[in-house]
Design a protein around this motif. Sequence first.
Motif, short mmCIF file in Angstrom:
data_model
loop_
_atom_site.label_atom_id
_atom_site.label_comp_id
_atom_site.label_asym_id
_atom_site.label_seq_id
_atom_site.Cartn_x
_atom_site.Cartn_y
_atom_site.Cartn_z
N UNK A 1 0.82 -1.20 0.00
CA UNK A 1 0.00 0.00 0.00
C UNK A 1 0.86 1.26 0.00
N UNK A 2 1.97 1.26 0.73
CA UNK A 2 2.82 2.45 0.77
C UNK A 2 3.31 2.88 -0.61
N UNK A 3 3.73 1.95 -1.48
CA UNK A 3 4.15 2.41 -2.81
C UNK A 3 3.05 3.17 -3.55
N UNK A 4 1.80 2.72 -3.43
CA UNK A 4 0.68 3.42 -4.07
C UNK A 4 0.51 4.81 -3.49
N UNK A 5 0.63 4.91 -2.17
CA UNK A 5 0.49 6.21 -1.51
C UNK A 5 1.59 7.16 -1.95
N UNK A 6 2.82 6.68 -1.95
CA UNK A 6 3.93 7.54 -2.34
C UNK A 6 3.83 7.94 -3.81
N UNK A 7 3.40 7.02 -4.66
CA UNK A 7 3.21 7.35 -6.07
C UNK A 7 2.14 8.42 -6.23
N UNK A 8 1.07 8.30 -5.47
CA UNK A 8 -0.01 9.29 -5.54
C UNK A 8 0.47 10.65 -5.04
N UNK A 9 1.27 10.66 -3.99
CA UNK A 9 1.73 11.91 -3.40
C UNK A 9 2.89 12.54 -4.17
N UNK A 10 3.51 11.79 -5.05
CA UNK A 10 4.68 12.29 -5.78
C UNK A 10 4.33 13.41 -6.75
N UNK A 11 3.09 13.47 -7.19
CA UNK A 11 2.69 14.45 -8.19
C UNK A 11 2.19 15.73 -7.54
N UNK A 12 2.75 16.89 -7.92
CA UNK A 12 2.32 18.16 -7.32
C UNK A 12 0.83 18.47 -7.51
N UNK A 13 0.26 18.08 -8.63
CA UNK A 13 -1.16 18.34 -8.87
C UNK A 13 -2.01 17.56 -7.88
N UNK A 14 -1.60 16.35 -7.57
CA UNK A 14 -2.36 15.54 -6.61
C UNK A 14 -2.24 16.10 -5.20
N UNK B 1 -8.03 8.20 -5.70
CA UNK B 1 -9.10 7.27 -5.27
C UNK B 1 -8.53 5.87 -5.06
N UNK B 2 -7.74 5.40 -6.03
CA UNK B 2 -7.17 4.06 -5.94
C UNK B 2 -6.21 3.93 -4.76
N UNK B 3 -5.54 5.02 -4.40
CA UNK B 3 -4.64 5.01 -3.26
C UNK B 3 -5.39 5.15 -1.94
N UNK B 4 -6.70 5.39 -2.00
CA UNK B 4 -7.51 5.51 -0.79
C UNK B 4 -7.41 6.87 -0.12
N UNK B 5 -6.96 7.88 -0.86
CA UNK B 5 -6.79 9.21 -0.28
C UNK B 5 -8.01 10.11 -0.48
N UNK B 6 -8.85 9.78 -1.44
CA UNK B 6 -10.10 10.52 -1.63
C UNK B 6 -11.21 9.51 -1.90
N UNK B 7 -12.42 9.95 -1.64
CA UNK B 7 -13.58 9.14 -2.03
C UNK B 7 -14.50 10.01 -2.87
N UNK B 8 -15.21 9.36 -3.74
CA UNK B 8 -16.11 10.05 -4.67
C UNK B 8 -17.56 9.78 -4.26
N UNK B 9 -18.34 10.83 -4.28
CA UNK B 9 -19.77 10.73 -4.00
C UNK B 9 -20.52 11.35 -5.17
N UNK B 10 -21.49 10.65 -5.68
CA UNK B 10 -22.29 11.19 -6.78
C UNK B 10 -23.54 11.85 -6.22
N UNK C 1 2.65 8.75 7.40
CA UNK C 1 3.17 9.41 8.58
C UNK C 1 3.86 8.42 9.52
N UNK C 2 3.25 7.27 9.70
CA UNK C 2 3.84 6.23 10.55
C UNK C 2 5.18 5.76 10.02
N UNK C 3 5.27 5.59 8.72
CA UNK C 3 6.53 5.15 8.11
C UNK C 3 7.60 6.22 8.27
N UNK C 4 7.25 7.48 8.04
CA UNK C 4 8.20 8.58 8.15
C UNK C 4 8.65 8.81 9.59
N UNK C 5 7.80 8.48 10.54
CA UNK C 5 8.11 8.68 11.96
C UNK C 5 9.40 7.96 12.35
N UNK C 6 9.65 6.81 11.72
CA UNK C 6 10.87 6.04 12.02
C UNK C 6 12.14 6.81 11.68
#
Length: 104
Positions: free
Chosen positions: A1-14, A50-59, A77-82
């Motif tokens: 899951x962390x790779x997906x999160x980091x990939x999602x956060x890597x982009x400035x637009x995101x 959405x796929x990284x679980x950082x946002x949810x969509x509501x119609x 945050x937990x990973x970075x805390x180390x």
Amino acid sequence: MLPDLFAALANPARRTILDELRGGPRTAGDLTRLLKQSRSAASEHLAVLREAGLVREERQGRYRIYHLQAAGLAEVSGWLKHYEHYWTQRLDALADLLDEENLP
């Protein structure tokens, strides 16, 4: 899951989208205008978040409303805390050096 999160956060637009959603839910149109990108580019960014679980969509009718899912950031945050103590040590050493330089 962390790779997906980091990939999602890597982009400035995101990161811009996440920052905007801290203020509350926004429509896809609002976020597209904020990014000043095409609708398809903004949709792609929202899909990654959405796929990284950082946002949810509501119609709501013809609108898609996006909400921040900040709980996903807790894993990052937990990973970075180390590694926090490494930065703290370096910043403390820098502060000590600067204090020494300012002494008469």
